[in-house]
Structure formats: structure tokens, C-alpha cells
Design a protein around this motif. Structure first.
Motif, PDB file in Angstrom:
ATOM      1  N   ASP A 111       1.973 -11.982   8.376  1.00 39.18           N
ATOM      2  CA  ASP A 111       2.082 -11.608   9.791  1.00 39.18           C
ATOM      3  C   ASP A 111       1.635 -10.171  10.043  1.00 39.18           C
ATOM      4  O   ASP A 111       1.189  -9.826  11.121  1.00 39.18           O
ATOM      5  N   VAL A 112       1.836  -9.318   9.043  1.00 43.76           N
ATOM      6  CA  VAL A 112       1.379  -7.931   9.219  1.00 43.76           C
ATOM      7  C   VAL A 112       0.075  -7.793   8.444  1.00 43.76           C
ATOM      8  O   VAL A 112      -0.023  -8.229   7.310  1.00 43.76           O
ATOM      9  N   ARG A 113      -0.890  -7.187   9.076  1.00 39.43           N
ATOM     10  CA  ARG A 113      -2.227  -7.148   8.460  1.00 39.43           C
ATOM     11  C   ARG A 113      -2.213  -6.419   7.122  1.00 39.43           C
ATOM     12  O   ARG A 113      -2.808  -6.834   6.161  1.00 39.43           O
ATOM     13  N   GLU A 114      -1.531  -5.292   7.105  1.00 36.33           N
ATOM     14  CA  GLU A 114      -1.509  -4.530   5.860  1.00 36.33           C
ATOM     15  C   GLU A 114      -0.090  -4.047   5.602  1.00 36.33           C
ATOM     16  O   GLU A 114       0.491  -3.348   6.416  1.00 36.33           O
ATOM     17  N   LEU A 115       0.445  -4.469   4.494  1.00 44.64           N
ATOM     18  CA  LEU A 115       1.819  -4.105   4.169  1.00 44.64           C
ATOM     19  C   LEU A 115       1.807  -2.740   3.496  1.00 44.64           C
ATOM     20  O   LEU A 115       1.212  -2.576   2.439  1.00 44.64           O
TER      21      LEU A 115
ATOM     22  N   ASP B 176      13.127  12.687 -12.366  1.00 44.02           N
ATOM     23  CA  ASP B 176      12.509  13.751 -11.567  1.00 44.02           C
ATOM     24  C   ASP B 176      12.284  13.232 -10.144  1.00 44.02           C
ATOM     25  O   ASP B 176      12.464  12.049  -9.851  1.00 44.02           O
ATOM     26  N   GLU B 177      11.890  14.155  -9.278  1.00 45.71           N
ATOM     27  CA  GLU B 177      11.787  13.831  -7.851  1.00 45.71           C
ATOM     28  C   GLU B 177      10.834  12.657  -7.575  1.00 45.71           C
ATOM     29  O   GLU B 177      11.109  11.784  -6.756  1.00 45.71           O
ATOM     30  N   GLY B 178       9.712  12.655  -8.291  1.00 43.09           N
ATOM     31  CA  GLY B 178       8.716  11.595  -8.093  1.00 43.09           C
ATOM     32  C   GLY B 178       9.271  10.228  -8.458  1.00 43.09           C
ATOM     33  O   GLY B 178       9.062   9.239  -7.739  1.00 43.09           O
ATOM     34  N   ASP B 179      10.000  10.180  -9.568  1.00 40.43           N
ATOM     35  CA  ASP B 179      10.580   8.906 -10.000  1.00 40.43           C
ATOM     36  C   ASP B 179      11.724   8.472  -9.085  1.00 40.43           C
ATOM     37  O   ASP B 179      11.901   7.282  -8.819  1.00 40.43           O
ATOM     38  N   GLN B 180      12.487   9.449  -8.610  1.00 41.13           N
ATOM     39  CA  GLN B 180      13.562   9.108  -7.658  1.00 41.13           C
ATOM     40  C   GLN B 180      12.962   8.467  -6.404  1.00 41.13           C
ATOM     41  O   GLN B 180      13.472   7.479  -5.887  1.00 41.13           O
ATOM     42  N   GLU B 181      11.855   9.038  -5.950  1.00 37.14           N
ATOM     43  CA  GLU B 181      11.189   8.498  -4.757  1.00 37.14           C
ATOM     44  C   GLU B 181      10.617   7.106  -5.040  1.00 37.14           C
ATOM     45  O   GLU B 181      10.684   6.211  -4.197  1.00 37.14           O
TER      46      GLU B 181
ATOM     47  N   LYS C  64       0.838  -1.200   0.000  1.00 33.14           N
ATOM     48  CA  LYS C  64       0.000   0.000   0.000  1.00 33.14           C
ATOM     49  C   LYS C  64       0.879   1.259   0.000  1.00 33.14           C
ATOM     50  O   LYS C  64       1.855   1.347   0.746  1.00 33.14           O
ATOM     51  N   GLY C  65       0.514   2.206  -0.853  1.00 34.81           N
ATOM     52  CA  GLY C  65       1.227   3.486  -0.866  1.00 34.81           C
ATOM     53  C   GLY C  65       2.539   3.461  -1.629  1.00 34.81           C
ATOM     54  O   GLY C  65       3.265   4.449  -1.656  1.00 34.81           O
ATOM     55  N   LEU C  66       2.865   2.324  -2.246  1.00 36.16           N
ATOM     56  CA  LEU C  66       4.129   2.237  -2.994  1.00 36.16           C
ATOM     57  C   LEU C  66       4.034   3.097  -4.252  1.00 36.16           C
ATOM     58  O   LEU C  66       3.139   2.911  -5.070  1.00 36.16           O
ATOM     59  N   ALA C  67       4.954   4.043  -4.373  1.00 35.00           N
ATOM     60  CA  ALA C  67       4.931   4.947  -5.533  1.00 35.00           C
ATOM     61  C   ALA C  67       5.341   4.184  -6.789  1.00 35.00           C
ATOM     62  O   ALA C  67       6.319   3.437  -6.771  1.00 35.00           O
ATOM     63  N   GLU C  68       4.587   4.381  -7.845  1.00 33.55           N
ATOM     64  CA  GLU C  68       4.923   3.708  -9.104  1.00 33.55           C
ATOM     65  C   GLU C  68       5.762   4.633  -9.981  1.00 33.55           C
ATOM     66  O   GLU C  68       5.505   5.835 -10.044  1.00 33.55           O
ATOM     67  N   PRO C  69       6.765   4.081 -10.662  1.00 33.92           N
ATOM     68  CA  PRO C  69       7.577   4.921 -11.550  1.00 33.92           C
ATOM     69  C   PRO C  69       6.742   5.442 -12.721  1.00 33.92           C
ATOM     70  O   PRO C  69       5.901   4.719 -13.248  1.00 33.92           O
TER      71      PRO C  69
ATOM     72  N   VAL D  34      11.796   4.894  -7.171  1.00 39.48           N
ATOM     73  CA  VAL D  34      12.932   3.951  -7.199  1.00 39.48           C
ATOM     74  C   VAL D  34      13.395   3.661  -5.768  1.00 39.48           C
ATOM     75  O   VAL D  34      13.659   2.515  -5.402  1.00 39.48           O
ATOM     76  N   ARG D  35      13.461   4.710  -4.957  1.00 40.48           N
ATOM     77  CA  ARG D  35      13.879   4.535  -3.553  1.00 40.48           C
ATOM     78  C   ARG D  35      12.954   3.546  -2.835  1.00 40.48           C
ATOM     79  O   ARG D  35      13.400   2.618  -2.168  1.00 40.48           O
ATOM     80  N   GLN D  36      11.659   3.763  -3.008  1.00 39.99           N
ATOM     81  CA  GLN D  36      10.691   2.897  -2.327  1.00 39.99           C
ATOM     82  C   GLN D  36      10.799   1.449  -2.802  1.00 39.99           C
ATOM     83  O   GLN D  36      10.749   0.520  -2.003  1.00 39.99           O
ATOM     84  N   HIS D  37      10.950   1.267  -4.104  1.00 39.69           N
ATOM     85  CA  HIS D  37      11.059  -0.097  -4.636  1.00 39.69           C
ATOM     86  C   HIS D  37      12.327  -0.784  -4.120  1.00 39.69           C
ATOM     87  O   HIS D  37      12.307  -1.972  -3.792  1.00 39.69           O
ATOM     88  N   ALA D  38      13.414  -0.021  -4.059  1.00 39.25           N
ATOM     89  CA  ALA D  38      14.684  -0.601  -3.590  1.00 39.25           C
ATOM     90  C   ALA D  38      14.583  -1.005  -2.121  1.00 39.25           C
ATOM     91  O   ALA D  38      14.983  -2.107  -1.733  1.00 39.25           O
ATOM     92  N   ILE D  39      14.027  -0.119  -1.306  1.00 40.96           N
ATOM     93  CA  ILE D  39      13.906  -0.412   0.130  1.00 40.96           C
ATOM     94  C   ILE D  39      12.923  -1.558   0.364  1.00 40.96           C
ATOM     95  O   ILE D  39      13.155  -2.426   1.209  1.00 40.96           O
ATOM     96  N   ALA D  40      11.850  -1.569  -0.407  1.00 41.74           N
ATOM     97  CA  ALA D  40      10.874  -2.662  -0.264  1.00 41.74           C
ATOM     98  C   ALA D  40      11.543  -3.998  -0.597  1.00 41.74           C
ATOM     99  O   ALA D  40      11.397  -4.981   0.139  1.00 41.74           O
TER     100      ALA D  40
END
Length: 216
Positions: A119-123, A70-75, A7-12, A77-83
């Protein structure tokens, strides 16, 4: 292929960012886990707020690696990498705590991710950002090093701890504005949540810098 909804994962948005999310995440993660400051703090900084690594440090790595995005795409990529990184870490933890050593590596890893996801109700991405990517490595170290040795290393790292840089403060302030948009208020320096407090520190740092500059 096994997919997990986050949930909330930004898409490129751009083709290049989508390609990076598909093909380059291993390289991004490798850069992150080879960053000396990241590793030291992730393993031994007892006061660490995980988001300082997952959002600020990883964000910095992405900006440096892909300045053309751009900033949105950088974010995104960051989210996908950390996930990808943190889900793998959590999967490994689930495997280690499980009792089925017979399973081959690949299926064990997938089962581990499934187990964590169940284990976590909502990822969601906020939850993933709150995981220290090095907690699993620390658990392994703790088994192989004596408590005294661990404490000595932690003390050395703690003594080296640097104050906020201007760049980090700016990044925190940016995230504080996003926080304000979502919550209708700025982060509080007295908040119980350590990440909210950290963002507030970033804002305060910039305000101090401005005040000092104005006073010459």
C-alpha cells in the motif's frame, strides 16, 4: 522466511547488537508497551507526535537496557524494534479491514504485512517512525468504550502531561543535529511538521536552560 526491505534502516554493527535484533526484540517491545507513560500518551494524547514515542521513548528504553552498545548500535536496535512493532500493528489493521476470516493467524499476519508494504510505495524508517504504535489499540478501545468515557480518560491524561525533561530535550537536540546534517538547516519551531517542531522545542529548551544557568 519473509523479509521486507526498509529503506534507511540502520544495520547493527556489533555482534551483540545483531544478536539483540535477532533474538531480543520481543523483550524490547514488551518493555516499551508496558511503559505506563508510553501507553497513556499513545492511546490518549491527542497532541502526540508519534516520534516522541518511537524515537525518544524507545530510544531511552534501549539506552537503559543496553548501555554497553554504542550510539549507532542503540539506534539500529531502536529502529528494528519499532519496525517490528509497527509493521505488526499495521498488519493487524490490514487483517481487520480484510474480509478473509478463514485464514490461519500466521499467514494472515504475513499477508497483512505484505498488504501494508504494498500500500505504501516505499517503506522507509521515517515512515515507520511516524506511526503511533497504539493507534490499533485505540481503535479497539473506541469500539468498547463510550465516547464520553474516552474523552474523560483523555482529559485526565492531558492534565497529567509532563513538560520536557532535560534528557528528552537532549535527545531531541541530538536528532535536530542529525536533521541539520540531512537538510542543511536546524528544525524550525514554526514548522508545519509536528516532529520538526518538537525537535526545535528540544533545542529551544536546552538554550533556555543554558541562558538561565549563565544568568545564575
Amino acid at each position: 522466511q519473509f523479509r521486507i526491505e526498509i529503506k534507511g534502516l540502520a544495520e547493527p554493527k556489533s555482534e551483540e547488537a545483531a544478536r539483540i535484533c535477532e533474538e531480543d526484540l520481543n523483550e524490547v517491545i514488551a518493555t516499551f508497551v508496558q511503559d505506563k507513560t508510553v501507553v497513556e500518551r499513545g492511546l490518549f494524547d491527542e497532541e502526540l507526535v508519534p516520534e516522541e514515542l518511537t524515537q525518544v521513548r524507545m530510544g531511552k528504553i534501549i539506552k537503559e537496557k543496553y548501555p554497553e552498545l554504542d550510539e549507532g548500535d542503540q539506534e539500529a536496535v531502536r529502529q528494528h524494534a519499532i519496525a517490528a512493532l509497527n509493521l505488526t500493528q499495521k498488519a493487524k489493521e490490514a487483517i481487520l479491514s480484510g474480509n478473509d476470516p478463514e485464514k490461519p493467524g500466521n499467514t494472515a499476519l504475513i499477508d497483512g504485512v505484505r498488504k501494508f508494504a504494498m500500500d505504501v510505495r516505499e517503506l522507509d524508517i521515517d515512515l515507520i517512525d511516524r506511526i503511533n504504535p497504539f493507534s490499533e489499540a485505540y481503535a479497539i478501545l473506541a469500539k468498547t468504550m463510550s465516547e464520553d468515557s474516552l474523552k474523560q480518560v483523555a482529559a485526565v491524561i492531558s492534565a497529567k502531561k509532563t513538560k520536557l525533561t532535560l534528557e528528552e530535550a537532549r535527545d531531541l537536540a541530538k536528532r535536530a543535529l542529525k536533521f541539520k546534517k540531512e537538510r542543511g538547516r536546524l528544525p524550525s519551531i514554526t514548522a508545519a511538521d509536528p516532529w520538526e517542531k518538537k525537535m526545535a522545542e528540544g533545542v529551544a529548551f536546552l538554550q533556555r536552560m543554558k541562558a538561565e544557568a549563565a544568568n545564575g
